[in-house]
Design a protein around this motif. Structure first.
Motif, mmCIF file in Angstrom:
data_model
loop_
_atom_site.group_PDB
_atom_site.id
_atom_site.type_symbol
_atom_site.label_atom_id
_atom_site.label_comp_id
_atom_site.label_asym_id
_atom_site.label_seq_id
_atom_site.Cartn_x
_atom_site.Cartn_y
_atom_site.Cartn_z
ATOM 1 N N UNK A 1 83.566 11.442 90.683
ATOM 2 C CA UNK A 1 82.170 11.416 90.246
ATOM 3 C C UNK A 1 81.860 12.680 89.452
ATOM 4 N N UNK A 2 81.045 12.544 88.420
ATOM 5 C CA UNK A 2 80.645 13.698 87.620
ATOM 6 C C UNK A 2 79.911 14.711 88.490
ATOM 7 N N UNK A 3 79.154 14.225 89.468
ATOM 8 C CA UNK A 3 78.418 15.143 90.339
ATOM 9 C C UNK A 3 79.375 16.009 91.167
ATOM 10 N N UNK A 4 80.576 15.536 91.439
ATOM 11 C CA UNK A 4 81.567 16.352 92.152
ATOM 12 C C UNK A 4 82.064 17.495 91.270
ATOM 13 N N UNK A 5 82.148 17.257 89.968
ATOM 14 C CA UNK A 5 82.655 18.277 89.048
ATOM 15 C C UNK A 5 81.576 19.308 88.737
ATOM 16 N N UNK A 6 80.383 18.832 88.440
ATOM 17 C CA UNK A 6 79.307 19.742 88.009
ATOM 18 C C UNK A 6 78.590 20.405 89.175
ATOM 19 N N UNK A 7 78.633 19.807 90.344
ATOM 20 C CA UNK A 7 77.930 20.358 91.490
ATOM 21 C C UNK A 7 76.491 19.880 91.600
#
Length: 90
Positions: free
Chosen positions: A56-62
């Motif tokens: 998930x993008x949210x895992x990468x960006x925080x």
């Protein structure tokens, strides 16, 4: 005449054996791993025959996904369960 028929018969049997072996290699080497990968909700790369875990993008960006329904749909799409609720602080 009889030698020609025998030679053609052997050629056809050889072509058939090669086609059967190629089909077996294709099934075992490409199709079965692809089906296992897709059943696990992962991404299959045909060129390199790699099964990759989607992120998930949210895992990468925080940054977290604010809409809980959208977050649940995104997690379901990659086969990851929703996170457990945090325990209450005393």
């Amino acid at each position: 005449m009889n030698h020609t028929i025998n030679r053609i018969k052997l050629i056809f049997l050889g072509v058939f054996a090669l086609a059967a072996a190629a089909t077996l290699v294709w099934q075992v080497g490409w199709v079965q791993p692809m089906k296992k990968c897709e059943a696990a909700h992962k991404w299959w790369d045909h060129g390199q025959r790699v099964c990759a875990q989607p992120v998930l993008i949210s895992d990468i960006t925080g940054r977290t996904i604010q809409d809980k329904q959208a977050e649940a749909q995104a997690r379901a799409a990659i086969g990851r369960p929703a996170p457990a609720a945090a325990p209450a602080q005393p």
